[in-house]
Design a protein around this motif. Structure first.
Motif, PDB file in Angstrom:
ATOM      1  N   ALA A  10       0.955  -1.249  -0.293  1.00  0.00           N
ATOM      2  CA  ALA A  10      -0.030   0.086   0.172  1.00  0.00           C
ATOM      3  C   ALA A  10       0.742   1.178   0.015  1.00  0.00           C
ATOM      4  CB  ALA A  10      -1.121  -0.031   1.187  1.00  0.00           C
ATOM      5  N   THR A  14       1.165   4.000  -2.857  1.00  0.00           N
ATOM      6  CA  THR A  14       0.705   5.493  -2.633  1.00  0.00           C
ATOM      7  C   THR A  14       2.025   6.343  -3.021  1.00  0.00           C
ATOM      8  OG1 THR A  14       1.323   5.390  -0.468  1.00  0.00           O
ATOM      9  CG2 THR A  14      -1.109   5.180  -1.262  1.00  0.00           C
ATOM     10  N   GLU A  81     -10.219  -2.289  -0.328  1.00  0.00           N
ATOM     11  CA  GLU A  81      -9.585  -1.335   0.799  1.00  0.00           C
ATOM     12  C   GLU A  81      -8.616  -0.554   0.511  1.00  0.00           C
ATOM     13  OE1 GLU A  81     -11.880  -4.354   3.199  1.00  0.00           O
ATOM     14  OE2 GLU A  81     -10.307  -4.681   1.355  1.00  0.00           O
ATOM     15  N   MET A  82      -7.541  -1.275  -0.570  1.00  0.00           N
ATOM     16  CA  MET A  82      -6.518  -0.428  -1.146  1.00  0.00           C
ATOM     17  C   MET A  82      -7.178   0.675  -2.162  1.00  0.00           C
ATOM     18  SD  MET A  82      -3.750  -3.210  -1.597  1.00  0.00           S
ATOM     19  CE  MET A  82      -2.585  -2.399  -2.518  1.00  0.00           C
ATOM     20  N   ALA A  84     -10.156   2.119  -2.261  1.00  0.00           N
ATOM     21  CA  ALA A  84     -10.854   3.123  -1.322  1.00  0.00           C
ATOM     22  C   ALA A  84      -9.889   4.051  -0.941  1.00  0.00           C
ATOM     23  CB  ALA A  84     -11.753   2.507  -0.374  1.00  0.00           C
ATOM     24  N   TYR A  85      -8.630   3.381  -0.249  1.00  0.00           N
ATOM     25  CA  TYR A  85      -7.771   4.360   0.263  1.00  0.00           C
ATOM     26  C   TYR A  85      -7.021   5.391  -0.751  1.00  0.00           C
ATOM     27  CZ  TYR A  85      -3.394   5.876   2.544  1.00  0.00           C
ATOM     28  OH  TYR A  85      -2.290   6.574   2.820  1.00  0.00           O
ATOM     29  N   LEU A  86      -6.878   4.610  -2.059  1.00  0.00           N
ATOM     30  CA  LEU A  86      -6.175   5.361  -3.035  1.00  0.00           C
ATOM     31  C   LEU A  86      -7.206   6.267  -3.848  1.00  0.00           C
ATOM     32  CD1 LEU A  86      -4.091   2.643  -4.670  1.00  0.00           C
ATOM     33  CD2 LEU A  86      -3.241   4.532  -3.568  1.00  0.00           C
ATOM     34  N   LYS A  88      -9.480   7.801  -2.129  1.00  0.00           N
ATOM     35  CA  LYS A  88      -9.737   8.941  -1.181  1.00  0.00           C
ATOM     36  C   LYS A  88      -8.570   9.824  -1.154  1.00  0.00           C
ATOM     37  CE  LYS A  88     -10.423   9.747   3.925  1.00  0.00           C
ATOM     38  NZ  LYS A  88     -10.652   8.891   5.238  1.00  0.00           N
ATOM     39  N   TYR A  89      -7.383   9.670  -1.232  1.00  0.00           N
ATOM     40  CA  TYR A  89      -6.159  10.537  -1.101  1.00  0.00           C
ATOM     41  C   TYR A  89      -5.320  10.742  -2.506  1.00  0.00           C
ATOM     42  CZ  TYR A  89      -7.106   9.859   3.567  1.00  0.00           C
ATOM     43  OH  TYR A  89      -7.654   9.631   5.129  1.00  0.00           O
TER      44      TYR A  89
END
Length: 170
Positions: A10, A14, A81-82, A84-86, A88-89
């Motif tokens: 992750a 990022t 989850e990965m 959604a995280y990516l 989001k940011y």
């Protein structure tokens, strides 16, 4: 160990996405940036539109996730989850203002307009179309090289740790 690789992957995703779209860490934070003139902002936004930045960023994230899952099928379980995280940011909505500021800071208004004009030419369009694949392939090359030579790094670290005196923990 599996958790370690998930976190490491992750972070690599990022960092890769961010590195592909930013300048070195010495760049001042958003709060210290001088305000842009309306024409400078418009020129930066037009360049980002001409380069399909939003589409390319989305495709880059998709490709990075696909490569990670291909290399480690166990990552499929945490893909939502990965993603959604990516999203989001690292999505265009999350990064657009920073990108406008970045380009406006690095290029004059005249340069921004010239770049936008270039990216509207046939070779400019081809460059834009090929860039996500080139970035993904470059990342794959880098990851492969790191994996191929990881034992060398591990050995160097192990040797260093043998010669280094233990530190007292207080």
């Amino acid at each position: 160990m599996k958790y370690y690789w998930i976190v490491l992957t992750a972070l690599a995703l990022t960092a890769s996405a961010a590195q592909a779209q930013t300048t070195p860490a010495a760049t001042p934070p958003a709060a210290t940036k001088a305000p842009l003139s309306a024409s400078q902002r418009k020129a930066a936004e037009e360049l980002l539109a001409a380069t399909n930045s939003e589409k390319n960023l989305t495709e880059s994230i998709d490709r990075m996730l696909a490569v990670q899952i291909e290399q480690n099928p166990g990552m499929k379980a945490v893909e939502p989850e990965m993603r959604a995280y990516l999203n989001k940011y690292m999505s265009w909505n999350a990064m657009k203002e920073d990108m406008v500021q970045l380009y406006a800071r690095e290029f004059s208004e005249k340069e921004l307009k010239e770049l936008a004009k270039f990216y509207q030419t046939s070779i400019g369009r081809k460059t834009i179309e090929k860039m996500p694949q080139l970035m993904a392939a470059s990342m794959e090359i880098g990851q492969r090289r790191m994996q191929e030579h990881l034992p060398e790094l591990q050995q160097a670290i192990a040797e260093k740790m043998k010669t280094q005196a233990p530190t007292d923990v207080k």
